[in-house]
Scaffold this active site. Structure first.
Site, short mmCIF file in Angstrom:
data_model
loop_
_atom_site.label_atom_id
_atom_site.label_comp_id
_atom_site.label_asym_id
_atom_site.label_seq_id
_atom_site.Cartn_x
_atom_site.Cartn_y
_atom_site.Cartn_z
N LYS A 203 0.87 -1.18 0.00
CA LYS A 203 0.00 0.00 0.00
C LYS A 203 0.90 1.23 0.00
O LYS A 203 1.17 1.84 1.04
CB LYS A 203 -0.94 -0.01 1.20
N CYS A 204 1.38 1.56 -1.19
CA CYS A 204 2.31 2.69 -1.32
C CYS A 204 1.72 3.73 -2.26
O CYS A 204 0.92 3.41 -3.16
CB CYS A 204 3.67 2.22 -1.84
#
Length: 363
Positions: A203-204
């Site tokens: 989750k970047c």
């Protein structure tokens, strides 16, 4: 301002907190991601020193050098989670330990220091406690955004030696404008979200930055969200711009694309699978092509489809548009299975239904 100590955190209450009457007015229609609470949590990491400077204080801007590593090399990760006001007035978070676990996995993938999961949970709880008055009642919730970024001042392609972990919060209502019962999707023909070996499961911020051009294309076609197909064959449905997808078949079973490194392992996705199987439903995690989706919608083999995520919860998919043509799913307004699963999930999140062990963390 009075400085206090809570566990390992130094707590400094804001001297400019929003007044109760003004806060109540804001909470009447908070929208999504537009209003923020009074405080934030920060923890710093320095190579050779580890995690330090644990603090809860007034929400305020960061001061960053123009050569700050995150601005050039995008070492950044985040989470999305919620706190709820329960019927008895207490406060709880939904499966925050899963956010802590995924945050650690994202950090590993992005070559960042791993924040201990217990510290992650403690940090989030500290913010919820000090800003509990910002949690809306009714259908609203407090959206929590833990994130971490490379804060070292340097230019060079390597993992940074300094990082800042932070948690901020935003009272929210419905994710989709107007509280839509069913959304319309655009199938991206030219853009892919992730490829094998990439950062699709992390989750970047870079994943979302890369999706924005496709989301803008969807908006131009009058759609709420974009659907991404796989990067290798441009054939298999993967996920939406910010949420996972499920298909409800005519035999009552659910189909959802399998995890494999290119799809974010959504916590809501996992919760839906668990709840559905608990109700005796068959859930198949298997590849599903866009061509099959279109054909099944036409034949009636597909009865419903829905998107799910922390922000969207469970939202029906009514229509799908693409360069190959448009089609409607069922009656275009969701269905009973979607409604049932949404009701089961939100009932647990708000403490109205019995939750599986460990799913509701009361403060």
């Amino acid at each position: 301002m009075d400085v206090q100590h809570s566990s390992r955190f130094t707590v400094t209450p804001s001297g400019k907190a929003v007044a109760a009457d003004a806060r109540a007015a804001l909470l009447e229609d908070p929208g999504f991601g537009r209003i923020f609470t009074d405080h934030m949590v920060t923890i710093r990491w320095t190579e050779g020193k580890g995690w330090h400077s644990h603090s809860v204080g007034p929400r305020e801007p960061f001061t960053l050098d123009p050569a700050c590593a995150v601005l050039h090399y995008a070492q950044e990760i985040f989470e999305g989670m919620k706190a709820y006001r329960l019927a008895d007035g207490s406060v709880a978070m939904f499966r925050p330990q899963e956010n802590a676990r995924r945050f650690a996995e994202s950090a590993e993938r992005m070559a960042m220091p791993v924040l201990p999961q217990a510290l992650f949970l403690e940090a989030v709880e500290e913010l919820v406690k000090i800003d509990a008055d910002w949690i809306p009642g009714g259908e609203g919730s407090l959206y929590l955004r833990p994130f971490m970024f490379a804060s070292e001042t340097f230019l060079g392609v390597r993992p940074a030696a300094e990082y800042i972990f932070c948690v901020i919060a935003s009272p929210v209502g419905a994710y989709f404008k107007g509280g839509k019962t069913a959304v319309t999707l655009w199938v991206s023909e030219h853009y892919s979200r992730a490829a094998r070996g990439g950062t699709g499961a992390a989750k970047c911020g870079g994943n979302y930055a890369a999706s924005l051009i496709a989301q803008a294309e969807a908006s131009r076609h009058g759609c709420d969200q974009v659907v991404f197909l796989d990067a290798a064959e441009n054939k298999w449905v993967e996920e939406l711009g910010g949420m996972n997808v499920f298909f409800v078949m005519s035999d009552g079973s659910l189909v959802t694309p399998p995890l494999g490194g290119t799809i974010l392992p959504g916590i809501t996705r996992d919760s839906i699978i668990t709840l559905a199987r608990g109700e005796g439903m068959v859930v198949r995690e298997e590849p599903y092509s866009f061509a099959q989706w279109r054909d099944d919608a036409a034949s009636g083999a597909l009865r419903e489809a829905f998107a799910c995520g922390t922000a969207a919860v469970v939202t029906a998919i009514g229509e799908v548009k693409s360069v190959e043509g448009d089609f409607t799913i069922g009656n275009g307004d969701g269905g009973l299975v979607t409604q049932k699963l949404r009701g089961a999930l939100t009932g647990i999140q708000r403490g109205e239904s019995e939750a599986p062990a460990g799913w509701l963390r009361r403060l």
